[in-house]
Design a protein around this motif. Structure first.
Motif, PDB file in Angstrom:
ATOM      1  N   VAL A  61       0.869  -1.176   0.000  1.00  0.00           N
ATOM      2  CA  VAL A  61       0.000   0.000   0.000  1.00  0.00           C
ATOM      3  C   VAL A  61       0.905   1.225   0.000  1.00  0.00           C
ATOM      4  CG1 VAL A  61      -1.771   1.284   1.263  1.00  0.00           C
ATOM      5  CG2 VAL A  61      -1.794  -1.215   1.281  1.00  0.00           C
ATOM      6  N   VAL A  62       0.622   2.168  -0.891  1.00  0.00           N
ATOM      7  CA  VAL A  62       1.353   3.421  -0.931  1.00  0.00           C
ATOM      8  C   VAL A  62       0.471   4.496  -0.307  1.00  0.00           C
ATOM      9  CG1 VAL A  62       2.411   5.185  -2.398  1.00  0.00           C
ATOM     10  CG2 VAL A  62       2.654   2.761  -2.984  1.00  0.00           C
ATOM     11  N   LEU A  63       0.963   5.108   0.757  1.00  0.00           N
ATOM     12  CA  LEU A  63       0.260   6.195   1.426  1.00  0.00           C
ATOM     13  C   LEU A  63       0.832   7.515   0.945  1.00  0.00           C
ATOM     14  CD1 LEU A  63       0.219   4.756   5.046  1.00  0.00           C
ATOM     15  CD2 LEU A  63      -1.658   4.761   3.397  1.00  0.00           C
ATOM     16  N   THR A  64      -0.031   8.476   0.636  1.00  0.00           N
ATOM     17  CA  THR A  64       0.378   9.807   0.195  1.00  0.00           C
ATOM     18  C   THR A  64      -0.291  10.824   1.098  1.00  0.00           C
ATOM     19  OG1 THR A  64       0.504   9.026  -2.087  1.00  0.00           O
ATOM     20  CG2 THR A  64       0.446  11.402  -1.760  1.00  0.00           C
ATOM     21  N   TRP A  65       0.490  11.773   1.615  1.00  0.00           N
ATOM     22  CA  TRP A  65      -0.030  12.809   2.492  1.00  0.00           C
ATOM     23  C   TRP A  65       0.726  14.105   2.242  1.00  0.00           C
ATOM     24  CZ3 TRP A  65       3.505   9.203   3.706  1.00  0.00           C
ATOM     25  CH2 TRP A  65       4.656   9.606   4.348  1.00  0.00           C
ATOM     26  N   THR A  66       0.227  15.180   2.812  1.00  0.00           N
ATOM     27  CA  THR A  66       0.876  16.481   2.664  1.00  0.00           C
ATOM     28  C   THR A  66       1.407  16.918   4.018  1.00  0.00           C
ATOM     29  OG1 THR A  66      -0.633  17.072   0.888  1.00  0.00           O
ATOM     30  CG2 THR A  66       0.550  18.882   1.930  1.00  0.00           C
ATOM     31  N   GLU A  67       2.660  17.351   4.023  1.00  0.00           N
ATOM     32  CA  GLU A  67       3.295  17.834   5.251  1.00  0.00           C
ATOM     33  C   GLU A  67       4.105  19.077   4.903  1.00  0.00           C
ATOM     34  OE1 GLU A  67       6.029  16.086   8.904  1.00  0.00           O
ATOM     35  OE2 GLU A  67       5.607  14.821   7.179  1.00  0.00           O
ATOM     36  N   ASP A  68       3.819  20.166   5.597  1.00  0.00           N
ATOM     37  CA  ASP A  68       4.493  21.443   5.344  1.00  0.00           C
ATOM     38  C   ASP A  68       4.421  21.845   3.866  1.00  0.00           C
ATOM     39  OD1 ASP A  68       5.213  21.659   8.044  1.00  0.00           O
ATOM     40  OD2 ASP A  68       7.070  20.533   7.717  1.00  0.00           O
ATOM     41  N   GLY A  69       3.255  21.604   3.255  1.00  0.00           N
ATOM     42  CA  GLY A  69       3.040  21.998   1.869  1.00  0.00           C
ATOM     43  C   GLY A  69       3.642  21.069   0.834  1.00  0.00           C
ATOM     44  N   GLN A  70       4.283  19.974   1.266  1.00  0.00           N
ATOM     45  CA  GLN A  70       4.898  19.031   0.338  1.00  0.00           C
ATOM     46  C   GLN A  70       4.137  17.716   0.341  1.00  0.00           C
ATOM     47  OE1 GLN A  70       8.985  18.611   1.544  1.00  0.00           O
ATOM     48  NE2 GLN A  70       9.627  20.204   0.132  1.00  0.00           N
TER      49      GLN A  70
END
Length: 76
Positions: free
Chosen positions: A42-51
């Motif tokens: 499973v590939v998780l994608t999230w945003t942290e500090d605008g990235q």
């Protein structure tokens, strides 16, 4: 035969970690993410500090996070 990956909304609500290569375990912050599920990972994608950041974890580990409640599928 492999299936087509499935993408769905998810939320990190507890401790979830992944290993980047041979490096140390890194924490995925709590909040909304996307989960792209394949047969064995499973590939998780999230945003942290605008990235936008991603992490691949084994499916068995993802299932363990679901069972423990650290990852919840869907959005509130």
């Amino acid at each position: 035969m492999t299936s087509t990956p499935t993408q769905m909304d998810a939320r990190i609500v507890g401790p979830v970690e992944f290993r980047a290569g041979d490096g140390p375990q890194l924490k995925i912050p709590e909040g909304d993410c996307q989960a792209m599920m394949a047969d064995d990972s499973v590939v998780l994608t999230w945003t942290e500090d605008g990235q936008s950041l991603t992490a691949a974890i084994p499916k068995i580990e993802f299932d363990r996070y679901l069972q423990s409640g650290a990852i919840v599928l869907g959005r509130p």
